[in-house]
Scaffold this motif. Structure first.
Motif, PDB file in Angstrom:
ATOM      1  N   THR A 257      -0.655   4.188  -0.879  1.00 48.23           N
ATOM      2  CA  THR A 257      -1.457   5.301  -1.122  1.00 48.23           C
ATOM      3  C   THR A 257      -1.113   6.615  -0.656  1.00 48.23           C
TER       4      THR A 257
ATOM      5  N   ASP B 195      -7.525  -2.333  -4.156  1.00 44.18           N
ATOM      6  CA  ASP B 195      -8.127  -1.855  -2.907  1.00 44.18           C
ATOM      7  C   ASP B 195      -9.345  -3.187  -2.623  1.00 44.18           C
TER       8      ASP B 195
ATOM      9  N   ARG C 217       0.055  -0.651  -4.833  1.00 40.51           N
ATOM     10  CA  ARG C 217      -1.221  -0.044  -4.688  1.00 40.51           C
ATOM     11  C   ARG C 217      -1.090   1.553  -4.553  1.00 40.51           C
ATOM     12  N   THR C 218      -1.598   2.372  -5.458  1.00 43.02           N
ATOM     13  CA  THR C 218      -1.380   3.750  -5.467  1.00 43.02           C
ATOM     14  C   THR C 218      -2.970   4.388  -5.548  1.00 43.02           C
ATOM     15  N   ASP C 219      -3.978   3.505  -5.951  1.00 43.23           N
ATOM     16  CA  ASP C 219      -5.285   3.888  -6.006  1.00 43.23           C
ATOM     17  C   ASP C 219      -5.507   5.018  -7.327  1.00 43.23           C
TER      18      ASP C 219
ATOM     19  N   ASN D  13       0.817  -1.429   0.002  1.00 44.17           N
ATOM     20  CA  ASN D  13       0.045  -0.107   0.107  1.00 44.17           C
ATOM     21  C   ASN D  13       0.752   1.198  -0.043  1.00 44.17           C
TER      22      ASN D  13
END
Length: 261
Positions: A111, A226, A144-146, A109
């Motif tokens: 984000t 996500d 994961r960066t969204d 993660n």
């Protein structure tokens, strides 16, 4: 898309991590659709079969697609980064070992990283400590960066953080051969890298270019990271389409979670 089914006492959940292609992309697609009615004219021309020979007077449907191998969710081959890896020819997508494309998945993660920021070795190690996981060879690492939530928005391709050369090389040195990201690219955005390159600060396309000395592949334009309910303990299937001598291949990437019930 998420599908769940139970068979032989095992509950399996399949999470689609693939974006569709889009005409808004810097690498746009063009699709021409031919419906079932059009299929009648083709079958009549080729086979002498008119609508009376088909149920409800409708034949086949087909599409013609023109798109880059780097449009939509795809796997980059080592050949994309340069013609050689060290002193050996770089693998094209049809030469990439299938072993690299199926394995244990790990979501990192990131984000908290903003647009244009670099994801460092320390960022990765801190996250691995948080999730209590130690990388092993052939793990498939998903960053994961969204950013995928902005897919189809203007400047999507310039909206993400990305790996640095150092962090990319560190992952490869742990035995990772496939790295994915839910953004337009694994590197930081082109505008940020180009400005730094002109100022002599960094090497343009630095994360990709690590692949010229250490062999690896990457998945770009993932989505739904996500939606994966765990950071590890699942499988990833990311088999690219077999395109002869190509630098990339489109892939329907899927996270696979299983549990006994």
């Amino acid at each position: 898309m998420i599908e769940t089914y139970v068979q032989n006492g095992v509950k399996t959940t399949l999470i689609d991590l693939s974006n569709d292609t889009s005409s808004f992309e810097p690498n746009p697609h063009h699709i021409q659709y031919f419906d079932h009615q059009h299929g009648i004219s083709v079958s009549n021309h080729l086979l002498g079969l008119n609508e009376s020979h088909w149920p409800e007077g409708k034949a086949w449907a087909v599409e013609e697609v023109k798109l880059s191998t780097h449009a939509g969710t795809h796997v980059d081959a080592p050949y994309h980064y340069g013609p050689t890896v060290g002193d050996q020819p770089a693998k094209t997508i049809d030469q990439v070992p299938l072993r690299w494309c199926y394995g244990d998945g790990v979501v990192l993660n990131m984000t908290h990283k903003g647009k244009g920021e670099g994801i460092t070795i320390d960022d990765i190690q801190t996250e691995l400590t948080r999730i209590r996981y130690e990388l092993k060879p052939y793990d498939i690492v998903l960053i994961r960066t969204d950013t995928s939530k902005r897919y189809n928005e203007a400047h999507y391709d310039l909206s993400h953080p990305g790996l640095l050369a150092s962090s990319t090389e560190w992952l490869i040195d742990q035995g990772v051969r496939l790295i994915g990201i839910d953004a337009w690219g694994l590197d930081r955005p082109f505008d940020v890298m180009a400005q730094e390159a002109k100022q002599g600060k960094t090497q343009f396309w630095e994360a990709h270019l690590v692949g010229q000395k250490k062999e690896y592949c990457q998945i770009e334009k993932l989505c739904n990271l996500d939606k994966i309910p765990v950071s590890h303990g699942f499988k990833v299937a990311a088999f690219p389409i077999n395109i002869q001598n190509a630098s990339a291949g489109w892939s329907r990437v899927v996270a696979i979670l299983e549990e006994n019930v």
